[in-house]
Each structure stands twice: as structure tokens, then as C-alpha cells.
Design a protein around this motif. Structure first.
Motif, PDB file in Angstrom:
ATOM      1  N   HIS A 165       0.835  -1.191   0.000  1.00 39.11           N
ATOM      2  CA  HIS A 165       0.000   0.000   0.000  1.00 39.11           C
ATOM      3  C   HIS A 165       0.873   1.245   0.000  1.00 39.11           C
ATOM      4  N   TRP A 216      -7.117   0.832   6.493  1.00 37.25           N
ATOM      5  CA  TRP A 216      -7.547   0.152   7.711  1.00 37.25           C
ATOM      6  C   TRP A 216      -7.613  -1.332   7.416  1.00 37.25           C
ATOM      7  N   LYS A 257      -6.652  -5.635   9.076  1.00 41.56           N
ATOM      8  CA  LYS A 257      -5.677  -6.506   9.717  1.00 41.56           C
ATOM      9  C   LYS A 257      -4.760  -7.197   8.722  1.00 41.56           C
ATOM     10  N   ASN A 258      -5.042  -7.087   7.436  1.00 40.06           N
ATOM     11  CA  ASN A 258      -4.221  -7.730   6.413  1.00 40.06           C
ATOM     12  C   ASN A 258      -3.101  -6.787   5.985  1.00 40.06           C
ATOM     13  N   ALA A 259      -1.986  -6.897   6.669  1.00 38.12           N
ATOM     14  CA  ALA A 259      -0.842  -6.028   6.398  1.00 38.12           C
ATOM     15  C   ALA A 259       0.432  -6.811   6.670  1.00 38.12           C
ATOM     16  N   TYR A 265      -2.121 -12.871   6.833  1.00 37.82           N
ATOM     17  CA  TYR A 265      -3.401 -12.413   6.306  1.00 37.82           C
ATOM     18  C   TYR A 265      -4.527 -13.203   6.956  1.00 37.82           C
ATOM     19  N   TYR A 312      -2.174  -9.934  14.178  1.00 36.60           N
ATOM     20  CA  TYR A 312      -2.204  -8.500  13.907  1.00 36.60           C
ATOM     21  C   TYR A 312      -2.178  -7.716  15.220  1.00 36.60           C
ATOM     22  N   SER A 360       4.317   0.628   6.667  1.00 36.08           N
ATOM     23  CA  SER A 360       3.353  -0.342   6.143  1.00 36.08           C
ATOM     24  C   SER A 360       2.065   0.362   5.730  1.00 36.08           C
ATOM     25  N   ASN A 373      -0.421   1.086   7.436  1.00 37.00           N
ATOM     26  CA  ASN A 373      -1.588   0.593   8.140  1.00 37.00           C
ATOM     27  C   ASN A 373      -1.951   1.612   9.213  1.00 37.00           C
TER      28      ASN A 373
END
Length: 156
Positions: free
Chosen positions: A26, A31, A33-35, A45, A51, A112, A114
Motif C-alpha cells: 500500500h 484500515w 488486519k491484512n498487512a 493475512y 495483527y 506499512s 496501516n
């Protein structure tokens, strides 16, 4: 062989597509939890628990950076010898290197993009500063202008 120089076609079972989806990085805040935070494939993931563990780690790293920025564990007496001054200087340099390394890890985690990671990093720095750097819990009077054993991280 096609004009692009490819000699074989990708497998048709979908593994290539799944792998490409996970490699996407990204470049704007998002937003979810997949980061991937700090390490390839971590926290993974679809794993909420991992996470949350990653968020706790980023919070802890930011908190420790603030503690190291304001610690006063190396106070020595004014009659210390040249040898102990060199040892204290080496220990200060080691602590400085640890602090800067941890600060860079927090920065890389924020990269990241996030939003959760961003917020917990700010929370860790803020709570750490409140407990260790602000006057709220400063019970002992320190030397004028001396707030830490380590060099300041800011230029002010």
C-alpha cells in the motif's frame, strides 16, 4: 516464446495470483488486519491475533524509544576517573545506538501504511513521553538543561 521474452506460462492453479496479491504494498493509509509489518508475511493475512500482537510490538517499541530518550540510569559522580568516564561514554553510545535502531524499526512499521500501526506508534510514543519525559511524574530535580543521559533526538 512470445514477444515479451517469456518461455513459459504461469501455473493456472491460482497460486501465482494469490502470491501477487500478498506482495502488493500500500502507498496510502488503509484500515485492516491484512498487512505486512516489518517482516515478510508477518503478521499474516486473516489472523486477527497476530495483527494485535504486531500492534502490541509496535506500541512497545515506541514506548521503549521514549524511555531510552529520557532515562537517567548513567548518573555518575563528579570525581569519576578517566577510565570510568570512558566506560560510561561507551555505554551511552550503545544505548544511543539501541534507541536509534528501535526508532527506525518503528518508522519502518509505520511505512506499512496501516492506520492501526500508525495510531499505536503515536500512542506508544505519547504514553512513553507522558510517563518518562513530561513533568507529570518527574519527582527529582535534575540538573538545569539535563533531561537524559543520551543526546536529544530533536534539534530544539
Amino acid at each position: 516464446m512470445d514477444g515479451g521474452g517469456h518461455t513459459h506460462s504461469p501455473p493456472s492453479n491460482g497460486t501465482m495470483m494469490m502470491h501477487r496479491r500478498h506482495m502488493m504494498m500500500h502507498m496510502t493509509f488503509f484500515w485492516g488486519k491484512n498487512a505486512e509489518i516489518l517482516f515478510d508475511g508477518w503478521p499474516g493475512y486473516g489472523h486477527l491475533g497476530m495483527y494485535l500482537l504486531a500492534l502490541a510490538l509496535v506500541f512497545f517499541l515506541a514506548f521503549i524509544v521514549e524511555w531510552l530518550s529520557n532515562c537517567t540510569i548513567l548518573r555518575g559522580s563528579s570525581s569519576s576517573s578517566q577510565r570510568s568516564a570512558a566506560a560510561v561514554g561507551m555505554l551511552q553510545t550503545l544505548l544511543y545506538a539501541v534507541r536509534i535502531g528501535l526508532a527506525y524499526l518503528v518508522m519502518l512499521a509505520i511505512m506499512s501504511f496501516n492506520a492501526g500501526v500508525f495510531l499505536v506508534a503515536i500512542a506508544g510514543h505519547s504514553i512513553g513521553f507522558f510517563l518518562f519525559g513530561s513533568r507529570a511524574f518527574n519527582k527529582q530535580a535534575s540538573a538545569p538543561g539535563k533531561t537524559s543521559d543520551l543526546p536529544p533526538m530533536n534539534c530544539c
